[in-house]
Structures are given as structure tokens and as C-alpha cells.
Scaffold this motif. Structure first.
Motif, PDB file in Angstrom:
ATOM      1  N   GLU A   1     -14.116  16.090 -25.250  1.00 16.84           N
ATOM      2  CA  GLU A   1     -15.177  15.125 -24.971  1.00 16.84           C
ATOM      3  C   GLU A   1     -15.386  14.998 -23.469  1.00 16.84           C
ATOM      4  O   GLU A   1     -14.459  15.185 -22.672  1.00 16.84           O
ATOM      5  CB  GLU A   1     -14.823  13.768 -25.577  1.00 16.84           C
ATOM      6  N   ALA A   2     -16.629  14.662 -23.085  1.00 20.37           N
ATOM      7  CA  ALA A   2     -16.999  14.676 -21.670  1.00 20.37           C
ATOM      8  C   ALA A   2     -17.259  13.263 -21.154  1.00 20.37           C
ATOM      9  O   ALA A   2     -18.199  12.591 -21.586  1.00 20.37           O
ATOM     10  CB  ALA A   2     -18.233  15.544 -21.461  1.00 20.37           C
ATOM     11  N   LEU A   3     -16.391  12.827 -20.247  1.00 18.93           N
ATOM     12  CA  LEU A   3     -16.541  11.543 -19.567  1.00 18.93           C
ATOM     13  C   LEU A   3     -15.982  11.701 -18.159  1.00 18.93           C
ATOM     14  O   LEU A   3     -14.904  12.273 -17.974  1.00 18.93           O
ATOM     15  CB  LEU A   3     -15.770  10.449 -20.315  1.00 18.93           C
ATOM     16  N   VAL A   4     -16.723  11.241 -17.173  1.00 18.88           N
ATOM     17  CA  VAL A   4     -16.270  11.301 -15.782  1.00 18.88           C
ATOM     18  C   VAL A   4     -16.305   9.894 -15.201  1.00 18.88           C
ATOM     19  O   VAL A   4     -17.354   9.234 -15.219  1.00 18.88           O
ATOM     20  CB  VAL A   4     -17.155  12.233 -14.924  1.00 18.88           C
ATOM     21  N   VAL A   5     -15.153   9.437 -14.695  1.00 21.34           N
ATOM     22  CA  VAL A   5     -15.054   8.147 -14.010  1.00 21.34           C
ATOM     23  C   VAL A   5     -14.608   8.424 -12.579  1.00 21.34           C
ATOM     24  O   VAL A   5     -13.537   8.992 -12.354  1.00 21.34           O
ATOM     25  CB  VAL A   5     -14.055   7.206 -14.714  1.00 21.34           C
ATOM     26  N   SER A   6     -15.445   8.059 -11.620  1.00 22.48           N
ATOM     27  CA  SER A   6     -15.126   8.285 -10.206  1.00 22.48           C
ATOM     28  C   SER A   6     -15.206   6.967  -9.457  1.00 22.48           C
ATOM     29  O   SER A   6     -16.061   6.118  -9.763  1.00 22.48           O
ATOM     30  CB  SER A   6     -16.113   9.277  -9.579  1.00 22.48           C
ATOM     31  N   VAL A   7     -14.310   6.802  -8.468  1.00 26.83           N
ATOM     32  CA  VAL A   7     -14.287   5.574  -7.663  1.00 26.83           C
ATOM     33  C   VAL A   7     -14.391   5.965  -6.188  1.00 26.83           C
ATOM     34  O   VAL A   7     -13.393   6.024  -5.463  1.00 26.83           O
ATOM     35  CB  VAL A   7     -12.997   4.757  -7.911  1.00 26.83           C
ATOM     36  N   PRO A   8     -15.611   6.233  -5.715  1.00 22.19           N
ATOM     37  CA  PRO A   8     -15.775   6.693  -4.332  1.00 22.19           C
ATOM     38  C   PRO A   8     -15.723   5.579  -3.283  1.00 22.19           C
ATOM     39  O   PRO A   8     -15.584   5.864  -2.093  1.00 22.19           O
ATOM     40  CB  PRO A   8     -17.170   7.340  -4.331  1.00 22.19           C
ATOM     41  N   LYS A   9     -15.845   4.310  -3.695  1.00 16.90           N
ATOM     42  CA  LYS A   9     -15.922   3.208  -2.733  1.00 16.90           C
ATOM     43  C   LYS A   9     -14.672   2.328  -2.820  1.00 16.90           C
ATOM     44  O   LYS A   9     -14.249   1.950  -3.907  1.00 16.90           O
ATOM     45  CB  LYS A   9     -17.167   2.356  -2.999  1.00 16.90           C
ATOM     46  N   PHE A  10     -14.106   2.022  -1.648  1.00 16.35           N
ATOM     47  CA  PHE A  10     -12.956   1.114  -1.564  1.00 16.35           C
ATOM     48  C   PHE A  10     -13.093   0.378  -0.239  1.00 16.35           C
ATOM     49  O   PHE A  10     -12.914   0.964   0.818  1.00 16.35           O
ATOM     50  CB  PHE A  10     -11.646   1.905  -1.606  1.00 16.35           C
ATOM     51  N   THR A  11     -13.419  -0.910  -0.311  1.00 20.33           N
ATOM     52  CA  THR A  11     -13.663  -1.694   0.892  1.00 20.33           C
ATOM     53  C   THR A  11     -12.623  -2.804   0.987  1.00 20.33           C
ATOM     54  O   THR A  11     -12.470  -3.601   0.056  1.00 20.33           O
ATOM     55  CB  THR A  11     -15.068  -2.320   0.873  1.00 20.33           C
ATOM     56  N   GLY A  12     -11.906  -2.847   2.119  1.00 21.59           N
ATOM     57  CA  GLY A  12     -10.881  -3.866   2.311  1.00 21.59           C
ATOM     58  C   GLY A  12     -10.925  -4.467   3.699  1.00 21.59           C
ATOM     59  O   GLY A  12     -11.994  -4.751   4.231  1.00 21.59           O
ATOM     60  N   SER A  13      -9.778  -4.602   4.316  1.00 24.16           N
ATOM     61  CA  SER A  13      -9.681  -5.206   5.641  1.00 24.16           C
ATOM     62  C   SER A  13     -10.211  -4.263   6.714  1.00 24.16           C
ATOM     63  O   SER A  13     -10.146  -3.036   6.583  1.00 24.16           O
ATOM     64  CB  SER A  13      -8.225  -5.549   5.945  1.00 24.16           C
TER      65      SER A  13
END
Length: 387
Positions: A231-243
């Protein structure tokens, strides 16, 4: 016997149109000059039924066949460009700084104009064809807005067809498949709230950076350890904003990502499980989570009868061996999906040869593909609306 050679007579003219459009790219709904150019060309072909201003700058022209009454099929081309600085170095490079046709919509528009000229001259079909020139595909909004403004009912469209160039396919070849061909697209944001403090005393804090990192790591197993590998599913997390400081553990961080899926069930699964994963991990650290999920373009899903009609047109043009009828689905999204939700139809890939990838500053539409695109549209109309 007819072949793609029948459409080479218009090739040079269509190349000139394409180069003009490439040099003058416009974005989103602000494709006023492009729409004006399209409408003027359509009128010069002797097409009398031209409507402008649909979804702000969309243009629809209707050609009636010489075979009498019959259904209307829609053919769609997108017109908008991208906010990219061009690096092709071609003589027809963009003259508008920071904008370029990096997805080939200049080619799509030129090919549909070429088909319009041929069909207006020959009218060798029954019923009507609606030529749809759409703005704002790259925004993911234009097709849906045209549908909302009554496109299908207004022009009595019974089936609708789209086409996109594909760099990984040789010029002169086509790819299509029944069912899911391009992914649905969602976006999500996760705000993790902990307790801020000095970087030298992390034991007095609830560090949301660590929590966010754990969430990102856990999301990598959402597909690999929860789904059937086929099965085809893509989860990407390109953004990470912190201090913004080296010395402060922030009170909160924000993660931003996308979900791309090839079935409604996978889409539902991802929306539910990302939230559960984030909340449970945050709870284990004593942090809290705010989760926001936005569904954008739906799945691009080809209907069986329309897919066969499209494949038959491609086979008639280039032969069976040059048409891959089981092309692999791609995980990018396409707002033509909104039109396929409104009416039966099909979306097809046109070979663009060994060029740079789409949305790349060195990409350029291959002019050699133009007669194949024109021929496909003509064969589709004449086959689908046979007199």
C-alpha cells in the motif's frame, strides 16, 4: 493510415505559442495575459463560443462537431507557472524574474490550442468538445473553483480528460492506468507545548524539542510498521520550528508535514493515527499537543470506461507498444482530481523525455512532444464522439 505525422504541420506554430507563454509566465489566478492570449487564438480559429472569467481567469471554448447532436466531453489544460528563478539558459527563457514554467503548463496550453485549431477546422465528430483552460493548478485550487462555479453543468460536460507531461517517460510514449493514478494531498501542523527554561538546566523543563523529535521518529514507523508494504502512503515532516536561541529551551515547537495517499482508507488512517501518535508521545513526557489537519487535493482517480477511451486514443496514435496501461501511480497530487469527482474521466501522462524533473529550475518542456499531445486530444475527441 493516420499517424502523429498528421499533426506536424502545426508543430512550428505551436512551438512559437509555447515559447511565448514560457517567456511570459504568470502565477495562480493572475494569468490575465495568458488567458487573453488563449482567447485571442481560439477566436482566430473561428471558434465563436468562448467564455472567459470562469474562476477569475479561466477560459472555456466550445466546438460543435459536424456530425450533429451528441454529448460534450471536456479537455483541460492548466495555464499557470511557478515562483522559481529559471536556470535553463534557453533562448526562450522567462523574461519575468522569479517566475517560470517549471511544470510544463506552457506546453499543455500550446497543445490544447493546437488541438483546438485542428478540431475547429475539421469538426469530424458528433456532439461538442469543451476546451478548458484552467488557472491556479499549482495552488491546488483552480479546478475545484471552476467546478464550484458550475463548469460541468454550464457546458453539459459528460466526461472530462486531463494530461500532464512526464519527464521519466520517453517522448512519443504515454502512461495511464485505471483507478488511482495520483495521490491525495493533506497537510498537518503539530504544536507541542512543554515548559521553557535554560539550556543548562533541562531537568527543570519539559523540552518540546525532544518531544517533537520523538514524534517525527515515531511517524516514520506509521507506514513501515502499520501498513501492508504493497500500500502507498507517504508521511513527511519537512518543517520544525523551535527556539531561535542556542541557550533557551522553548516553551513550544511546531512541526509541519504532508500526507500523500492512494486510497480514501489510507487517508483516513493517516489523519487519525498521526494525531494519536503525537498525543500519546507528548503525554509520556508531560507535554501537550495541538493537532491541525487540512485535506487539500483529493485522489486523482481514473474511471474505467473513460480510461479505456483515453488509452484507445493513445494506441491509435502511437501503437499499443508505446502506451503503458499499467503505469505506476505517482505520489504527487493534481487538482484535476476535483473535475474527476464531478464527472467520469481520465488523466494521462505524456512522455517528455530525459529532461530535468518537474518544479526544477533547469526543467523545460520538450517541444518534440507537442504533436503527440495534439494528436492525442484529436484522436480522443474523434474516437469518443464518433459520428
Amino acid at each position: 493510415m493516420r499517424s502523429v505525422d498528421d499533426f506536424r504541420g502545426i508543430h512550428d506554430e505551436a512551438i512559437a505559442w509555447r515559447h511565448h507563454l514560457h517567456q511570459n509566465p504568470e502565477l495562480g489566478y493572475n494569468v490575465h495575459n495568458t488567458a487573453r492570449f488563449v482567447a485571442e487564438k481560439l477566436a482566430s480559429f473561428g471558434i465563436n463560443h468562448i467564455e472567459k472569467g470562469i474562476a477569475e481567469t479561466g477560459v472555456v471554448a466550445v466546438i460543435r462537431g459536424a456530425g450533429g447532436d451528441g454529448p460534450t466531453i471536456g479537455l483541460r489544460a492548466d495555464m499557470d507557472a511557478l515562483p522559481i528563478v529559471e536556470a535553463t539558459g534557453k533562448p526562450w527563457t522567462s523574461q519575468i524574474e522569479g517566475k517560470m514554467h517549471a511544470c510544463g503548463h506552457d506546453g499543455h496550453t500550446a497543445m490544447l490550442l493546437g488541438a483546438a485549431k485542428h478540431l475547429a477546422a475539421t469538426r469530424n465528430f458528433k456532439g461538442s468538445v469543451a476546451l478548458i483552460f484552467q488557472p491556479a493548478e499549482e495552488d491546488g485550487q483552480g479546478a475545484g473553483r471552476m467546478v464550484q462555479e458550475g463548469l460541468m453543468d454550464r457546458f453539459n460536460i459528460s466526461q472530462v480528460f486531463g494530461m500532464h507531461n512526464m519527464p521519466c517517460i520517453d517522448v512519443g510514449r504515454f502512461g495511464i492506468r485505471d483507478g488511482s493514478i495520483m495521490a491525495a494531498l493533506d497537510e498537518f501542523d503539530i504544536t507541542v507545548t512543554g515548559r521553557c527554561g535554560h539550556a543548562a538546566t533541562p531537568h527543570f523543563t519539559i523540552d518540546p524539542v525532544v518531544v517533537g523529535a520523538q514524534i517525527i521518529t515515531a511517524l516514520q514507523t506509521l507506514v513501515s510498521r502499520n501498513l501492508d508494504p504493497t500500500e502507498a502512503l507517504v508521511v513527511s515532516v519537512p518543517k520544525f520550528t523551535g527556539s531561535e536561541s542556542y541557550h533557551i529551551i522553548p516553551d513550544s515547537v511546531t512541526l509541519g508535514g504532508t500526507v500523500r495517499s492512494l486510497s480514501p482508507a489510507l487517508r483516513d488512517f493517516a489523519e487519525k493515527q498521526i494525531k494519536v501518535c503525537a498525543e500519546n508521545i507528548a503525554a509520556a513526557f508531560g507535554a501537550k499537543v495541538e493537532y491541525r489537519h487540512r485535506r487539500l487535493e483529493p485522489l486523482t482517480f481514473n474511471h474505467t470506461a473513460s480510461t479505456e477511451l483515453a488509452a484507445a486514443a493513445a494506441r491509435a496514435l502511437v501503437g499499443r507498444e508505446a502506451v503503458n496501461e499499467q503505469v505506476k501511480p505517482v505520489m504527487v497530487s493534481e487538482d484535476f482530481s476535483y473535475m474527476l469527482q464531478a464527472r467520469p474521466g481520465a488523466f494521462l501522462f505524456l512522455g517528455n523525455g530525459p529532461t530535468a524533473g518537474l518544479h526544477n529550475p533547469t526543467y523545460d518542456f520538450d517541444d518534440n512532444a507537442i504533436p503527440y499531445g495534439i494528436g492525442y486530444w484529436v484522436y480522443l475527441v474523434e474516437g469518443g464522439l464518433a459520428g
